[in-house]
Design an enzyme around this catalytic site. Sequence first.
Site, PDB file in Angstrom:
ATOM      1  N   ASP A 154       9.608  11.016  15.099  1.00  0.00           N
ATOM      2  CA  ASP A 154       8.644  11.993  14.594  1.00  0.00           C
ATOM      3  C   ASP A 154       9.406  13.072  13.834  1.00  0.00           C
ATOM      4  OD1 ASP A 154       6.729  13.904  14.095  1.00  0.00           O
ATOM      5  OD2 ASP A 154       5.943  13.971  16.133  1.00  0.00           O
TER       6      ASP A 154
ATOM      7  N   CYS B 173       0.935  12.684  -2.675  1.00  0.00           N
ATOM      8  CA  CYS B 173       0.107  12.035  -3.699  1.00  0.00           C
ATOM      9  C   CYS B 173      -1.303  12.631  -3.661  1.00  0.00           C
ATOM     10  CB  CYS B 173       0.076  10.517  -3.525  1.00  0.00           C
ATOM     11  SG  CYS B 173      -0.551   9.946  -1.929  1.00  0.00           S
TER      12      CYS B 173
ATOM     13  N   ALA C 215       8.487   5.211   4.876  1.00  0.00           N
ATOM     14  CA  ALA C 215       7.740   3.962   4.675  1.00  0.00           C
ATOM     15  C   ALA C 215       6.688   4.140   3.574  1.00  0.00           C
ATOM     16  CB  ALA C 215       7.067   3.550   5.982  1.00  0.00           C
ATOM     17  N   PRO C 216       6.431   3.055   2.820  1.00  0.00           N
ATOM     18  CA  PRO C 216       6.948   1.691   2.982  1.00  0.00           C
ATOM     19  C   PRO C 216       8.322   1.451   2.345  1.00  0.00           C
ATOM     20  CG  PRO C 216       5.292   1.727   1.263  1.00  0.00           C
ATOM     21  CD  PRO C 216       5.326   3.125   1.839  1.00  0.00           C
ATOM     22  N   GLY C 217       8.885   2.468   1.654  1.00  0.00           N
ATOM     23  CA  GLY C 217      10.273   2.323   1.230  1.00  0.00           C
ATOM     24  C   GLY C 217      10.576   2.533  -0.234  1.00  0.00           C
ATOM     25  N   GLY C 218       9.580   2.769  -1.061  1.00  0.00           N
ATOM     26  CA  GLY C 218       9.829   2.877  -2.495  1.00  0.00           C
ATOM     27  C   GLY C 218      10.809   3.970  -2.867  1.00  0.00           C
ATOM     28  N   LYS C 219      10.607   5.167  -2.338  1.00  0.00           N
ATOM     29  CA  LYS C 219      11.496   6.281  -2.694  1.00  0.00           C
ATOM     30  C   LYS C 219      12.872   6.100  -2.069  1.00  0.00           C
ATOM     31  CE  LYS C 219       7.905   9.719  -3.684  1.00  0.00           C
ATOM     32  NZ  LYS C 219       6.712   8.908  -3.419  1.00  0.00           N
TER      33      LYS C 219
END
Length: 288
Positions: A136, A207, A83-87
């Site tokens: 998890d 990041c 999440a949130p899903g970009g990669k």
Amino acid sequence: MKQNKKQEKKQKLRGQEGFEEYYKGIFGQRWDKLKDSLVNENDSVEYHIPGAEKSYFLDSASVLAAACLPLQDAEKILDLCAAPGGKTIVLASRMDSQARLYSNERSPDRKHRLSLSVESCIPPQIAERITVSCSDGSTWCTRQTECFDRILLDAPCSSERHVISSPKYLAEWSLSRIKTVTSEQWALLSSAYRLLEPNGILLYSTCAICPDENDGMIERLQKKYNKDGESLTFLEAKADQSIKGKFSEISFPSYEKTKYGYQILPDTQNGAGPIYFAIIKKIKSINK
């Protein structure tokens, strides 16, 4: 005695003043410029897969990192903290037609956001080969081992860009935050490595700009699993250039080499990043 006093001083680093002192100690004269670049907006680019309902906007450095996981001939791909899903969207656009992608998120709320991203930003004919789960990742290896040939682990991290832009988070900052985060990262990284098949490839990214969360994690992995230098090796970063123009009008930022991986920092890359990533190939099973 001097070492004890140094450790005591480090433990007292708190709040904005402690944050400044800690990162200036890492980056030296570069810190002021880097700090200013973290306050500014990142280098967001549009990523669109033809046939998808919507585009997705994400940092160009994140696109580069996801583009550096080799996917040719991969059949089972895992995005462990998706999440949130970009990669996930970048991986989905690049995977072979026979491949399946498993996108996982442990938070139900964030998993819902991930599902929406998959539904709206990935064409149905590709989305049908994606399984979104809520689990998890740090305990997944207790149920399965060595079952994916590619894994992307974009680990939760200190995210200094968000800390520095929030007076509340900046006031609450302490070294204990890094200790907590690195414990979580290690649990996820060791789980991901156990989930990786022999000859499989794992891309670890954050990041963060804190070395403990980046090369520090990879060094720990190497010490635990790289017996006699035969269990894992590090691959050179080679971004998939085919996505340029096809899915995004993007200019890949340049990266700096670290001991084990690569780092993109916004002070030299027009706001792109920060992103750290390392590419690890498992040579043989750890279960034998």
